[in-house]
Design a protein around this motif. Structure first.
Motif, PDB file in Angstrom:
ATOM      1  N   UNK A  21       0.848  -1.211   0.000  1.00  0.00           N
ATOM      2  CA  UNK A  21       0.000   0.000   0.000  1.00  0.00           C
ATOM      3  C   UNK A  21       0.874   1.248   0.000  1.00  0.00           C
ATOM      4  N   UNK A  22       1.958   1.225   0.753  1.00  0.00           N
ATOM      5  CA  UNK A  22       2.856   2.388   0.790  1.00  0.00           C
ATOM      6  C   UNK A  22       3.565   2.561  -0.559  1.00  0.00           C
ATOM      7  N   UNK A  23       3.935   1.438  -1.185  1.00  0.00           N
ATOM      8  CA  UNK A  23       4.597   1.517  -2.497  1.00  0.00           C
ATOM      9  C   UNK A  23       3.657   2.081  -3.560  1.00  0.00           C
ATOM     10  N   UNK A  24       2.349   1.802  -3.389  1.00  0.00           N
ATOM     11  CA  UNK A  24       1.359   2.356  -4.331  1.00  0.00           C
ATOM     12  C   UNK A  24       1.424   3.889  -4.360  1.00  0.00           C
ATOM     13  N   UNK A  40       4.706 -11.075  -3.090  1.00  0.00           N
ATOM     14  CA  UNK A  40       5.188 -10.228  -1.977  1.00  0.00           C
ATOM     15  C   UNK A  40       4.077  -9.286  -1.480  1.00  0.00           C
ATOM     16  N   UNK A  41       3.939  -9.205  -0.147  1.00  0.00           N
ATOM     17  CA  UNK A  41       2.979  -8.260   0.444  1.00  0.00           C
ATOM     18  C   UNK A  41       3.678  -7.131   1.197  1.00  0.00           C
ATOM     19  N   UNK A  42       4.814  -7.461   1.825  1.00  0.00           N
ATOM     20  CA  UNK A  42       5.571  -6.446   2.559  1.00  0.00           C
ATOM     21  C   UNK A  42       7.033  -6.856   2.655  1.00  0.00           C
ATOM     22  N   UNK A  43       7.881  -5.898   2.994  1.00  0.00           N
ATOM     23  CA  UNK A  43       9.318  -6.158   3.147  1.00  0.00           C
ATOM     24  C   UNK A  43       9.848  -5.256   4.243  1.00  0.00           C
ATOM     25  N   UNK A  44      10.949  -5.681   4.888  1.00  0.00           N
ATOM     26  CA  UNK A  44      11.561  -4.878   5.956  1.00  0.00           C
ATOM     27  C   UNK A  44      12.626  -3.966   5.347  1.00  0.00           C
ATOM     28  N   UNK A 155      11.875  -2.605  -9.965  1.00  0.00           N
ATOM     29  CA  UNK A 155      12.789  -3.210  -8.980  1.00  0.00           C
ATOM     30  C   UNK A 155      12.416  -2.905  -7.525  1.00  0.00           C
ATOM     31  N   UNK A 156      11.901  -1.688  -7.265  1.00  0.00           N
ATOM     32  CA  UNK A 156      11.755  -1.292  -5.857  1.00  0.00           C
ATOM     33  C   UNK A 156      10.692  -2.082  -5.109  1.00  0.00           C
ATOM     34  N   UNK A 157       9.775  -2.740  -5.849  1.00  0.00           N
ATOM     35  CA  UNK A 157       8.722  -3.488  -5.156  1.00  0.00           C
ATOM     36  C   UNK A 157       9.191  -4.893  -4.761  1.00  0.00           C
ATOM     37  N   UNK A 158      10.283  -5.326  -5.352  1.00  0.00           N
ATOM     38  CA  UNK A 158      10.692  -6.727  -5.225  1.00  0.00           C
ATOM     39  C   UNK A 158      11.571  -7.003  -3.999  1.00  0.00           C
ATOM     40  N   UNK A 159      12.491  -6.076  -3.743  1.00  0.00           N
ATOM     41  CA  UNK A 159      13.538  -6.387  -2.770  1.00  0.00           C
ATOM     42  C   UNK A 159      13.257  -5.856  -1.369  1.00  0.00           C
TER      43      UNK A 159
END
Ligand code: UT7
Length: 330
Positions: A21-24, A40-44, A155-159
């Motif tokens: 949601x924040x990446x959106x 992927x739903x979230x990452x640290x 790329x930024x949504x993946x890692x």
């Protein structure tokens, strides 16, 4: 025969959680696209600018020592798989050892991208098998947020950031690292890289302007290679050791994309219940994914379980290890 047994595992994740949601709000993407295409739903994310990969690793290695009841002084060798070292030199391994007081250890960084941990596990196991060392720590850690362009949706949504560590010790039991198949192909460099900051393109205004200090990935090309290579090498290690789907208790796959993982499991003929997966919560932490999986699933592992650990990543680098689990967690 002396084998290298994994006798403890630990993990570490920075506190901040970056959701889809924040990446959106940052780039033109949707939660739906990210979850269906990657899982992927979230990452640290490591927010504190004074901290780096070594700090994530330090927390993991200290937890490792505590769990096994050893002091950092007892560590002989520390291998750190990473593509996001604290700095170009000295090695992050060196920095971790200094921070934890592992004053009898030597070490080095191993740059094999997403295969950094499995290359390190194979390498570390050899130092145990020769009888030279009694305690080898293998770390896989990456702070990918420091090399991501948060305006590039591909790329930024993946890692994500995170990592973990295992302790290797000698055993004469039928346990530990039983076999491995490792591969690399430097022709893959064009599809997945970060070209700025090395001796070819040292940092300059131009390298910054051209965004050369960020991860560049041609997703589909990497996907195609990954899907075949990871499944092939996994099938190969099973064949070499006459392991059938029934013999395998767990597939421990690098967490780059749920679809690549599913293709590997299908090729092995194993069901979802035998596949370790945490991509949903951590994203792709590069060298960190496999120790983080072992850490998350440790309580479900039983002595004698057959694990097939497989990875594919930048380079290209890829491979698979057969590990017989050496202990029951309590
Ligand atoms: O761990 C190291 C090794 N790395 C890997 O193994 C990664 C392998 N590759 C992948 O996992 C996938 O290729 C990605 C997840 C990176 C991309 O998924 P894809 O299904 O291959 O998508 P794509 O690159 O073919 O792009 C499909 C569409 C494109 O739009 P058009 O050209 O069809 O209009 C992209 O622009 O999706 C678009 N797109 C996005 N849309 C919304 C790309 N990124 C995004 C995004 N949100 N974040």
């Amino acid at each position: 025969m002396i084998r290298a047994a994994i006798t403890a595992v630990a993990g570490s994740l920075p506190d901040y959680i970056l959701t889809n949601a924040e990446l959106e709000k940052l780039v033109d993407t949707t939660d739906e696209w990210i979850t269906t295409r990657t899982g992927i739903r979230e990452r640290h994310i490591l927010k504190d600018p004074t901290k780096a990969s070594s700090d994530i690793a330090v927390a993991a290695v200290l937890e490792l020592c505590k769990k096994r009841g050893i002091t950092p002084e007892e560590i002989d060798l520390l291998i750190c798989g990473t593509v996001t070292p604290d700095m170009v030199f000295p090695s992050t391994s060196n920095i971790i050892c200094a921070k934890i007081g592992a004053k009898n250890a030597w070490g080095f960084d191993l740059g094999a991208a997403c295969s950094g941990f499995i290359y390190g596990l194979a390498t570390g196991s050899q130092f145990i098998m020769t009888g030279k060392y009694k305690k080898v720590v293998v770390v896989g850690v990456d702070t990918m947020s420091r090399i991501l362009d948060y305006s590039d949706r591909t790329t930024c949504v993946i890692f994500g950031d995170g990592g973990g560590a295992v302790l290797l010790e000698p055993t004469t039991e039928e346990a530990g690292v039983m076999d491995f198949v490792l591969k690399s192909d430097g022709n893959g460099v064009k599809h997945l890289n970060m070209t700025g900051g090395g001796s070819l393109n040292p940092a300059s205004h131009e390298t910054v302007d051209k965004k050369m200090h960020y991860v560049y990935q041609e997703g589909q090309a990497v996907f195609k290679h990954a899907v075949y290579a990871m499944a092939d090498v996994t099938a190969q290690i099973m064949e070499n050791n006459k392991l059938t789907a029934n013999d395998v208790n767990w597939l421990v796959p690098h967490q780059a994309n749920k679809r690549i993982i599913e293709a590997t499991a299908t090729r092995m003929g194993i069901g979802d219940d035998k596949v370790m997966m945490n991509i949903e919560r951590y994203g792709n932490t590069t060298a960190g994914t496999i120790p983080l999986l072992l850490w998350d699933y440790e309580k479900q592992l039983k002595k004698g379980d057959n694990l097939i650990i497989s990875a594919f990543g930048g380079g290209f680098t890829w491979g698979s290890l057969w590990v017989k689990w050496a202990y029951n967690a309590n």
